[in-house]
Design a protein around this motif. Structure first.
Motif, mmCIF file in Angstrom:
data_model
loop_
_atom_site.group_PDB
_atom_site.id
_atom_site.type_symbol
_atom_site.label_atom_id
_atom_site.label_comp_id
_atom_site.label_asym_id
_atom_site.label_seq_id
_atom_site.Cartn_x
_atom_site.Cartn_y
_atom_site.Cartn_z
ATOM 1 N N GLN A 1 0.835 -1.211 0.000
ATOM 2 C CA GLN A 1 0.000 0.000 0.000
ATOM 3 C C GLN A 1 0.873 1.266 0.000
ATOM 4 O OE1 GLN A 1 -2.779 -0.347 3.263
ATOM 5 N NE2 GLN A 1 -3.975 -1.939 2.254
ATOM 6 N N VAL A 2 1.775 1.320 -0.998
ATOM 7 C CA VAL A 2 2.635 2.488 -1.191
ATOM 8 C C VAL A 2 2.488 2.951 -2.635
ATOM 9 C CG1 VAL A 2 4.291 1.752 0.564
ATOM 10 C CG2 VAL A 2 4.630 1.054 -1.813
ATOM 11 N N PRO A 3 2.833 4.207 -2.952
ATOM 12 C CA PRO A 3 2.725 4.703 -4.326
ATOM 13 C C PRO A 3 3.608 3.906 -5.283
ATOM 14 C CG PRO A 3 2.964 6.520 -2.787
ATOM 15 C CD PRO A 3 3.217 5.278 -2.000
ATOM 16 N N LEU A 4 3.066 3.564 -6.436
ATOM 17 C CA LEU A 4 3.789 2.754 -7.397
ATOM 18 C C LEU A 4 5.047 3.478 -7.901
ATOM 19 C CD1 LEU A 4 4.078 0.275 -9.202
ATOM 20 C CD2 LEU A 4 2.491 1.346 -10.833
ATOM 21 N N GLY A 5 4.938 4.764 -8.179
ATOM 22 C CA GLY A 5 6.081 5.514 -8.691
ATOM 23 C C GLY A 5 7.244 5.532 -7.714
ATOM 24 N N ASP A 6 6.949 5.733 -6.423
ATOM 25 C CA ASP A 6 8.007 5.751 -5.413
ATOM 26 C C ASP A 6 8.689 4.389 -5.295
ATOM 27 O OD1 ASP A 6 7.332 8.347 -4.987
ATOM 28 O OD2 ASP A 6 6.240 7.996 -3.114
ATOM 29 N N LEU A 7 7.904 3.341 -5.369
ATOM 30 C CA LEU A 7 8.476 2.006 -5.256
ATOM 31 C C LEU A 7 9.368 1.705 -6.458
ATOM 32 C CD1 LEU A 7 6.952 -1.117 -3.783
ATOM 33 C CD2 LEU A 7 7.880 -1.332 -6.077
ATOM 34 N N LYS A 8 8.947 2.147 -7.669
ATOM 35 C CA LYS A 8 9.779 1.928 -8.857
ATOM 36 C C LYS A 8 11.102 2.667 -8.747
ATOM 37 C CE LYS A 8 6.353 0.841 -12.438
ATOM 38 N NZ LYS A 8 5.774 1.284 -13.722
ATOM 39 N N ARG A 9 11.068 3.896 -8.234
ATOM 40 C CA ARG A 9 12.304 4.649 -8.081
ATOM 41 C C ARG A 9 13.247 3.970 -7.086
ATOM 42 N NH1 ARG A 9 8.781 9.017 -9.013
ATOM 43 N NH2 ARG A 9 8.202 9.156 -6.805
ATOM 44 N N LEU A 10 12.690 3.408 -5.999
ATOM 45 C CA LEU A 10 13.510 2.690 -5.031
ATOM 46 C C LEU A 10 14.143 1.459 -5.676
ATOM 47 C CD1 LEU A 10 14.587 2.031 -2.208
ATOM 48 C CD2 LEU A 10 12.370 0.977 -1.685
ATOM 49 N N ALA A 11 13.358 0.719 -6.448
ATOM 50 C CA ALA A 11 13.881 -0.487 -7.102
ATOM 51 C C ALA A 11 14.996 -0.141 -8.087
ATOM 52 C CB ALA A 11 12.754 -1.226 -7.805
ATOM 53 N N GLU A 12 14.821 0.953 -8.845
ATOM 54 C CA GLU A 12 15.856 1.369 -9.797
ATOM 55 C C GLU A 12 17.132 1.802 -9.076
ATOM 56 O OE1 GLU A 12 14.033 4.396 -12.107
ATOM 57 O OE2 GLU A 12 12.768 3.010 -13.256
ATOM 58 N N ALA A 13 16.977 2.501 -7.941
ATOM 59 C CA ALA A 13 18.149 2.935 -7.178
ATOM 60 C C ALA A 13 18.903 1.733 -6.610
ATOM 61 C CB ALA A 13 17.720 3.872 -6.052
ATOM 62 N N ILE A 14 18.170 0.722 -6.146
ATOM 63 C CA ILE A 14 18.806 -0.485 -5.623
ATOM 64 C C ILE A 14 19.546 -1.217 -6.736
ATOM 65 C CG2 ILE A 14 18.338 -2.779 -4.669
ATOM 66 C CD1 ILE A 14 16.093 -1.531 -3.026
ATOM 67 N N LEU A 15 18.912 -1.332 -7.897
ATOM 68 C CA LEU A 15 19.539 -2.019 -9.026
ATOM 69 C C LEU A 15 20.809 -1.306 -9.467
ATOM 70 C CD1 LEU A 15 19.130 -4.433 -10.893
ATOM 71 C CD2 LEU A 15 17.906 -2.935 -12.462
ATOM 72 N N LEU A 16 20.770 0.025 -9.505
ATOM 73 C CA LEU A 16 21.940 0.804 -9.876
ATOM 74 C C LEU A 16 23.070 0.606 -8.861
ATOM 75 C CD1 LEU A 16 23.151 2.954 -11.788
ATOM 76 C CD2 LEU A 16 22.180 4.704 -10.301
ATOM 77 N N ALA A 17 22.726 0.593 -7.568
ATOM 78 C CA ALA A 17 23.734 0.384 -6.521
ATOM 79 C C ALA A 17 24.355 -1.010 -6.605
ATOM 80 C CB ALA A 17 23.107 0.607 -5.142
ATOM 81 N N LEU A 18 23.549 -1.998 -6.929
ATOM 82 C CA LEU A 18 24.065 -3.357 -7.084
ATOM 83 C C LEU A 18 25.008 -3.448 -8.276
ATOM 84 C CD1 LEU A 18 20.828 -5.435 -6.363
ATOM 85 C CD2 LEU A 18 22.858 -5.306 -4.921
ATOM 86 N N HIS A 19 24.671 -2.765 -9.378
ATOM 87 C CA HIS A 19 25.539 -2.760 -10.550
ATOM 88 C C HIS A 19 26.882 -2.118 -10.219
ATOM 89 C CE1 HIS A 19 22.012 -3.128 -13.633
ATOM 90 N NE2 HIS A 19 22.364 -4.284 -13.107
#
Length: 446
Positions: free
Chosen positions: A47-65
């Protein structure tokens, strides 16, 4: 925050996402979920905003790379990884530190590269310290043998062997012939001891980054990575149980993340020595008679399992690899990442007791490369003059004595070079350093 975000990425900036992290935590959404599952389903579940969750996922993926060394920010376009830029970025920064032996360098794909966390493991006396001392000197050489930088030696056990370093400087053929202004110096090797986990963590987390920049360090050696962990967590005994193992696993993940990040951001080589333990493998019923007299014991450590090897001597049985046939078991799979168990050699080739590098699968997942040093005794019988019942002098064969040790260097896994087949490249330890042994057929590898 998510259940394990700071365990996977200890330095991840969570402030921009602090408004959704408690909800993700409450919904038990892990970092793995964020980068693998559908964002819409996760947003609905937490129950969180979809846009915010996508930005978090992209930031995590970038950090992992970034953590895996895929390149700097310019290698990404609008959050998308550019493989072309990554390849150019990596190629432009490729430097290696030589072992000062052409045969060993060939096995390693050119030497020890910068930008990686590399493990050297093997039993006591296999040559780990000799290899590390050589790297401390060669890192000071100009390319292509080194990186023209100082080295830092962090010891958890014995202090730095300055006597041996001095001997290498004066006797190694590739060092002793250098002019004074190009010759490595002991003054460019920094040394520090860490007697316990608390001091080790403080040194690695706070003092090491400063020392790298201040002293222009190109190589960091940690000898050994397992000593303080084994001393700390084995002290509590069996009562500690799963809780102690979970705590140690978390600390190993954090240590691996810290060292990998330093290696990549500072473009240095970080080499850690690791201990091994003997591997206990259940003996199959059909092989019990054939190897009942062949159990091989080794005094190194208490982690891992103990192995069984075929009896030595010209009459020895074919090598029997006592590994579980079930492909889903860890005992079956660890032959490909421990360095022992994937060698199937007929006699009279050497047979080996199986070993397991310390700190387990959790630590194995933290390193980029595992280099194994294998040693095996060479036996010879010594005749003994005795008298029989009639008083006549006769020669009897005594128990075999160890006449020398054979040693091999083997790459188990690495992103820049293929695994070494067989036992690897045989080498010897001389007063003047490490030297590979060329076979009669001109090949280094068995």
């Amino acid at each position: 925050m998510t259940v394990d975000l700071l365990q996977v990425l200890p330095d991840f900036d969570t402030k921009p996402y602090s408004h959704i992290l408690p909800s993700l935590d409450k919904a038990l959404i892990t970092t793995n979920d964020l980068v693998t599952l559908d964002a819409a389903d996760l947003a609905k579940r937490a129950q969180v905003p979809l846009g915010d969750l996508k930005r978090l996922a992209e930031a995590i993926l970038l950090a992992l790379h970034r953590q895996l060394g895929f390149g700097d920010e310019e290698a990404y376009g609008n959050g998308t990884l550019s493989l072309t830029n990554v390849g150019q970025n990596t190629a432009s920064k490729w430097n290696t530190i030589s072992t000062l032996d052409d045969g060993l360098d060939t096995t390693l794909g050119g030497g020890i590269p910068t930008g990686y966390l590399i493990e050297v493991t093997g039993e006591s006396g296999a040559g780990k310290t000799q290899l590390l001392l050589t790297l401390l000197l060669s890192s000071q050489l100009a390319p292509p043998c080194g990186v023209s930088k100082s080295a830092l030696y962090i010891s958890t056990e014995a202090p730095l062997a300055t006597t041996r370093l001095t001997q290498l400087l004066s006797t190694h053929p590739r060092l002793s012939s250098l002019p004074p202004d190009q010759k490595p110096s002991l003054s460019r090797i920094l040394s520090i001891q860490t007697p316990d986990l608390e001091s080790q963590d403080h040194i690695l987390r706070y003092q090491l980054p400063v020392a790298i920049k201040r002293h222009d360090v190109g190589l960091v050696v940690l000898d050994s990575v397992a000593a303080n962990y084994r001393a700390e967590f084995e002290r509590a005994g069996a009562r500690a149980g799963a809780a102690a193992m979970a705590k140690r696993g978390t600390q190993l993940v954090q240590l691996g993340s810290l060292l990998r990040r330093l290696a990549q951001t500072e473009r240095i080589a970080i080499v850690v020595a690791n201990q091994v333990g003997d591997r206990f493998t259940p003996l199959p019923a059909h092989a019990s008679d054939a190897v009942s007299r062949t159990t091989s014991f080794n005094s190194q450590g208490s982690d891992g399992e103990r192995g069984v090897s075929a009896e030595r001597g010209p009459e020895q049985e074919p090598h029997i690899a006592l590994i579980s046939p079930d492909p889903l078991t860890l005992d079956h799979q660890q032959r490909w990442f421990t360095g022992w168990g994937d060698i199937q050699l007929p006699p009279p080739a050497p047979t080996l007791s199986f070993k397991t590098p310390s700190l387990g699968l959790v630590w194995t997942n933290q390193i980029s490369c595992r280099i194994v040093l294998i040693k095996q005794p060479v036996y010879a019988s010594r005749p003994l003059l005795t008298r029989d019942m009639n008083g006549k002098e006769v020669w009897n064969e005594t128990e075999p004595d160890i006449t020398k040790w054979q040693r091999w260097l083997k790459v188990v896994f690495a992103p820049w070079v293929a695994p070494t087949g067989g036992l690897g490249t045989e080498f010897e330890i001389l007063g003047s350093g490490l030297k590979h042994i060329m076979k009669a057929d001109g090949l280094n590898n068995i």
